[in-house]
Design a protein around this motif. Structure first.
Motif, PDB file in Angstrom:
ATOM      1  N   VAL A  25       0.808  -1.221   0.000  1.00  0.00           N
ATOM      2  CA  VAL A  25       0.000   0.000   0.000  1.00  0.00           C
ATOM      3  C   VAL A  25       0.843   1.273   0.000  1.00  0.00           C
ATOM      4  N   MET A  26       2.140   1.140   0.233  1.00  0.00           N
ATOM      5  CA  MET A  26       3.042   2.278   0.039  1.00  0.00           C
ATOM      6  C   MET A  26       4.429   1.766  -0.321  1.00  0.00           C
ATOM      7  N   LEU A  27       5.272   2.663  -0.803  1.00  0.00           N
ATOM      8  CA  LEU A  27       6.610   2.249  -1.209  1.00  0.00           C
ATOM      9  C   LEU A  27       7.471   2.016   0.034  1.00  0.00           C
ATOM     10  N   ALA A  68       5.769   9.531   2.178  1.00  0.00           N
ATOM     11  CA  ALA A  68       5.878   8.613   3.321  1.00  0.00           C
ATOM     12  C   ALA A  68       4.844   8.897   4.412  1.00  0.00           C
ATOM     13  N   LEU A  69       3.610   9.139   3.989  1.00  0.00           N
ATOM     14  CA  LEU A  69       2.535   9.377   4.964  1.00  0.00           C
ATOM     15  C   LEU A  69       1.991   8.033   5.447  1.00  0.00           C
ATOM     16  N   ALA A  70       1.957   7.863   6.743  1.00  0.00           N
ATOM     17  CA  ALA A  70       1.418   6.607   7.285  1.00  0.00           C
ATOM     18  C   ALA A  70       0.874   6.823   8.684  1.00  0.00           C
ATOM     19  N   VAL A  71      -0.269   6.228   8.938  1.00  0.00           N
ATOM     20  CA  VAL A  71      -0.880   6.240  10.269  1.00  0.00           C
ATOM     21  C   VAL A  71      -0.947   4.787  10.742  1.00  0.00           C
ATOM     22  N   ARG A  72      -0.483   4.558  11.944  1.00  0.00           N
ATOM     23  CA  ARG A  72      -0.403   3.196  12.475  1.00  0.00           C
ATOM     24  C   ARG A  72      -1.771   2.514  12.483  1.00  0.00           C
ATOM     25  N   TYR A  75      -5.104   3.223  14.589  1.00  0.00           N
ATOM     26  CA  TYR A  75      -5.274   4.666  14.824  1.00  0.00           C
ATOM     27  C   TYR A  75      -5.807   5.383  13.583  1.00  0.00           C
ATOM     28  N   THR A  76      -6.091   4.631  12.507  1.00  0.00           N
ATOM     29  CA  THR A  76      -6.613   5.264  11.297  1.00  0.00           C
ATOM     30  C   THR A  76      -8.072   5.685  11.525  1.00  0.00           C
ATOM     31  N   GLY A  77      -8.544   6.589  10.669  1.00  0.00           N
ATOM     32  CA  GLY A  77      -9.942   7.019  10.748  1.00  0.00           C
ATOM     33  C   GLY A  77     -10.251   7.924  11.912  1.00  0.00           C
ATOM     34  N   GLN A  78      -9.194   8.498  12.518  1.00  0.00           N
ATOM     35  CA  GLN A  78      -9.403   9.401  13.667  1.00  0.00           C
ATOM     36  C   GLN A  78      -8.910  10.810  13.366  1.00  0.00           C
ATOM     37  N   ILE A  80      -5.960  11.621  12.094  1.00  0.00           N
ATOM     38  CA  ILE A  80      -4.508  11.811  12.272  1.00  0.00           C
ATOM     39  C   ILE A  80      -3.819  12.072  10.929  1.00  0.00           C
ATOM     40  N   GLY A  81      -4.243  11.351   9.883  1.00  0.00           N
ATOM     41  CA  GLY A  81      -3.683  11.605   8.549  1.00  0.00           C
ATOM     42  C   GLY A  81      -3.943  13.039   8.119  1.00  0.00           C
ATOM     43  N   ARG A  82      -5.159  13.491   8.358  1.00  0.00           N
ATOM     44  CA  ARG A  82      -5.505  14.890   8.030  1.00  0.00           C
ATOM     45  C   ARG A  82      -4.612  15.863   8.809  1.00  0.00           C
ATOM     46  N   GLN A  83      -4.424  15.586  10.087  1.00  0.00           N
ATOM     47  CA  GLN A  83      -3.605  16.456  10.944  1.00  0.00           C
ATOM     48  C   GLN A  83      -2.168  16.552  10.404  1.00  0.00           C
ATOM     49  N   THR A 104       0.391   8.719  -4.680  1.00  0.00           N
ATOM     50  CA  THR A 104      -0.259   7.899  -3.659  1.00  0.00           C
ATOM     51  C   THR A 104      -1.144   6.816  -4.258  1.00  0.00           C
ATOM     52  N   TYR A 105      -1.411   5.795  -3.419  1.00  0.00           N
ATOM     53  CA  TYR A 105      -2.430   4.794  -3.757  1.00  0.00           C
ATOM     54  C   TYR A 105      -3.756   5.136  -3.087  1.00  0.00           C
ATOM     55  N   GLN A 106      -3.797   6.276  -2.375  1.00  0.00           N
ATOM     56  CA  GLN A 106      -5.016   6.677  -1.643  1.00  0.00           C
ATOM     57  C   GLN A 106      -5.500   8.044  -2.135  1.00  0.00           C
ATOM     58  N   PRO A 107      -5.831   8.158  -3.442  1.00  0.00           N
ATOM     59  CA  PRO A 107      -6.222   9.478  -3.944  1.00  0.00           C
ATOM     60  C   PRO A 107      -7.451  10.058  -3.254  1.00  0.00           C
ATOM     61  N   GLY A 108      -8.358   9.189  -2.813  1.00  0.00           N
ATOM     62  CA  GLY A 108      -9.590   9.674  -2.179  1.00  0.00           C
ATOM     63  C   GLY A 108      -9.308  10.437  -0.895  1.00  0.00           C
ATOM     64  N   PHE A 109      -8.317   9.968  -0.145  1.00  0.00           N
ATOM     65  CA  PHE A 109      -7.935  10.649   1.102  1.00  0.00           C
ATOM     66  C   PHE A 109      -7.431  12.061   0.806  1.00  0.00           C
ATOM     67  N   PHE A 110      -6.515  12.165  -0.161  1.00  0.00           N
ATOM     68  CA  PHE A 110      -5.958  13.490  -0.473  1.00  0.00           C
ATOM     69  C   PHE A 110      -7.011  14.400  -1.118  1.00  0.00           C
ATOM     70  N   ALA A 111      -7.909  13.823  -1.913  1.00  0.00           N
ATOM     71  CA  ALA A 111      -8.973  14.632  -2.527  1.00  0.00           C
ATOM     72  C   ALA A 111      -9.840  15.271  -1.441  1.00  0.00           C
ATOM     73  N   LYS A 112     -10.088  14.511  -0.372  1.00  0.00           N
ATOM     74  CA  LYS A 112     -10.862  15.047   0.764  1.00  0.00           C
ATOM     75  C   LYS A 112     -10.220  16.289   1.353  1.00  0.00           C
ATOM     76  N   LEU A 113      -8.879  16.343   1.268  1.00  0.00           N
ATOM     77  CA  LEU A 113      -8.143  17.461   1.878  1.00  0.00           C
ATOM     78  C   LEU A 113      -7.885  18.599   0.889  1.00  0.00           C
TER      79      LEU A 113
HETATM   80  C1  LIG Z   1      -4.247   6.903   4.109  1.00  0.00           C
HETATM   81  C2  LIG Z   1      -4.021   7.242   5.573  1.00  0.00           C
HETATM   82  C3  LIG Z   1      -2.754   8.084   5.728  1.00  0.00           C
HETATM   83  C4  LIG Z   1      -5.229   8.071   6.072  1.00  0.00           C
HETATM   84  O1  LIG Z   1      -5.011   8.474   7.406  1.00  0.00           O
HETATM   85  P1  LIG Z   1      -6.216   8.511   8.477  1.00  0.00           P
HETATM   86  O2  LIG Z   1      -5.683   9.047   9.755  1.00  0.00           O
HETATM   87  O3  LIG Z   1      -6.878   7.194   8.514  1.00  0.00           O
HETATM   88  O4  LIG Z   1      -7.204   9.561   7.764  1.00  0.00           O
HETATM   89  P2  LIG Z   1      -8.136  10.638   8.482  1.00  0.00           P
HETATM   90  O5  LIG Z   1      -8.864   9.986   9.617  1.00  0.00           O
HETATM   91  O6  LIG Z   1      -7.363  11.868   8.800  1.00  0.00           O
HETATM   92  O7  LIG Z   1      -9.150  10.941   7.292  1.00  0.00           O
HETATM   93  C5  LIG Z   1      -9.418  12.252   6.810  1.00  0.00           C
HETATM   94  C6  LIG Z   1     -10.594  12.145   5.854  1.00  0.00           C
HETATM   95  O8  LIG Z   1     -10.240  11.332   4.726  1.00  0.00           O
HETATM   96  C7  LIG Z   1     -11.108  10.214   4.620  1.00  0.00           C
HETATM   97  N1  LIG Z   1     -10.303   9.057   4.179  1.00  0.00           N
HETATM   98  C8  LIG Z   1      -9.363   8.395   4.900  1.00  0.00           C
HETATM   99  N2  LIG Z   1      -8.794   7.432   4.146  1.00  0.00           N
HETATM  100  C9  LIG Z   1      -9.406   7.487   2.933  1.00  0.00           C
HETATM  101  C10 LIG Z   1      -9.264   6.761   1.733  1.00  0.00           C
HETATM  102  N3  LIG Z   1      -8.381   5.760   1.624  1.00  0.00           N
HETATM  103  N4  LIG Z   1     -10.045   7.101   0.677  1.00  0.00           N
HETATM  104  C11 LIG Z   1     -10.948   8.105   0.769  1.00  0.00           C
HETATM  105  N5  LIG Z   1     -11.118   8.842   1.897  1.00  0.00           N
HETATM  106  C12 LIG Z   1     -10.361   8.534   2.955  1.00  0.00           C
HETATM  107  C13 LIG Z   1     -11.700  10.033   5.999  1.00  0.00           C
HETATM  108  O9  LIG Z   1     -12.957   9.403   5.934  1.00  0.00           O
HETATM  109  C14 LIG Z   1     -11.792  11.465   6.487  1.00  0.00           C
HETATM  110  O10 LIG Z   1     -12.931  12.084   5.954  1.00  0.00           O
HETATM  111  P3  LIG Z   1     -13.876  13.049   6.859  1.00  0.00           P
HETATM  112  O11 LIG Z   1     -13.004  14.204   7.257  1.00  0.00           O
HETATM  113  O12 LIG Z   1     -14.988  13.420   5.946  1.00  0.00           O
HETATM  114  O13 LIG Z   1     -14.280  12.234   8.030  1.00  0.00           O
HETATM  115  C15 LIG Z   1      -3.937   5.966   6.464  1.00  0.00           C
HETATM  116  O14 LIG Z   1      -5.081   5.181   6.267  1.00  0.00           O
HETATM  117  C16 LIG Z   1      -2.695   5.117   6.192  1.00  0.00           C
HETATM  118  O15 LIG Z   1      -1.656   5.320   6.795  1.00  0.00           O
HETATM  119  N6  LIG Z   1      -2.803   4.129   5.277  1.00  0.00           N
HETATM  120  C17 LIG Z   1      -1.714   3.233   4.960  1.00  0.00           C
HETATM  121  C18 LIG Z   1      -0.545   3.912   4.283  1.00  0.00           C
HETATM  122  C19 LIG Z   1      -0.972   4.730   3.078  1.00  0.00           C
HETATM  123  O16 LIG Z   1      -1.795   4.302   2.287  1.00  0.00           O
HETATM  124  N7  LIG Z   1      -0.445   5.941   2.956  1.00  0.00           N
HETATM  125  C20 LIG Z   1      -0.867   6.889   1.908  1.00  0.00           C
HETATM  126  C21 LIG Z   1       0.243   7.648   1.323  1.00  0.00           C
HETATM  127  S1  LIG Z   1       1.133   6.694   0.112  1.00  0.00           S
END
Ligand SMILES: CC(C)(COP(=O)(O)OP(=O)(O)OC[C@H]1O[C@@H](n2cnc3c(N)ncnc32)[C@H](O)[C@@H]1OP(=O)(O)O)[C@@H](O)C(=O)NCCC(=O)NCCS
Length: 151
Positions: A25-27, A68-72, A75-78, A80-83, A104-113
């Motif tokens: 899920v990451m490099l 190199a973004l990673a949340v243990r 602890y995800t979904g709280q 912390i990634g956003r922070q 990234t492999y998690q475009p949806g997360f970054f799109a949210k931000l």
């Molecule tokens: C991807 C990752 C960094 C997200 O961190 P997180 O702490 O779980 O994310 P947050 O709780 O801060 O989420 C922030 C918002 O993004 C959303 N979100 C989280 N992961 C998401 C995903 N994979 N796809 C779409 N949306 C996502 C959350 O629902 C939240 O939305 P909200 O504000 O409307 O509630 C974490 O899941 C992780 O470490 N994953 C494994 C490593 C990885 O994939 N790293 C990515 C960089 S290569």
């Protein structure tokens, strides 16, 4: 607590990143990279352990990368990634970096931000420096997204 990374954090950072890398899920990152770029990294610490990491790396006069973004796990979904991302974007703003991208492999997360998907070819500095040394080159399957700090 969110803070700059220290040398004593490296083993935990290494374990966190490479556990996710093993799952694809990451490099992966060698320790040498974590030491060399330690000053790019921030960590989130809770219960005497590192529960999140991320780095801001300057690429060029107008460009930096979040990497190199990673949340243990556990602890995800709280938020912390956003922070972490918001902290790194604030750092970028403070030193007048107008544009930050990520691969990234998690475009949806970054799109949210507020990141927007862009063509990888928009980031040539990344390719000159890093991609040519990546084991996946030239078949990169990561998505490139950009956040404009200064429009
Ligand atoms: C991807 C990752 C960094 C997200 O961190 P997180 O702490 O779980 O994310 P947050 O709780 O801060 O989420 C922030 C918002 O993004 C959303 N979100 C989280 N992961 C998401 C995903 N994979 N796809 C779409 N949306 C996502 C959350 O629902 C939240 O939305 P909200 O504000 O409307 O509630 C974490 O899941 C992780 O470490 N994953 C494994 C490593 C990885 O994939 N790293 C990515 C960089 S290569």
């Amino acid at each position: 607590m969110i803070r700059k990374a220290k040398l004593s954090d490296v083993e935990e950072m290494y374990a966190l990143v490479n556990k996710y890398a093993e799952k694809g899920v990451m490099l992966s990152r060698p320790r040498s990279m974590l030491y060399e770029f330690l000053r790019d990294f921030i960590v989130v610490e809770k219960d005497n352990q590192i529960i999140g990491i991320g780095a801001l790396h300057i690429m060029w006069s107008d460009l930096a990368e979040i990497r190199a973004l990673a949340v243990r796990e556990g602890y995800t979904g709280q938020g912390i990634g956003r922070q972490i991302v918001e902290y790194l974007l604030q750092e970028a703003a403070e030193i007048n970096i107008p544009s930050v991208f990520t691969l990234t492999y998690q475009p949806g997360f970054f799109a949210k931000l507020g990141f927007v998907e862009v063509d990888k070819e928009r980031m040539p500095q990344k390719f000159w420096r890093d991609c040519i040394n990546c084991s996946k080159f030239p078949n990169c399957d990561e998505i490139c997204l950009e956040y404009k700090i200064i429009a």
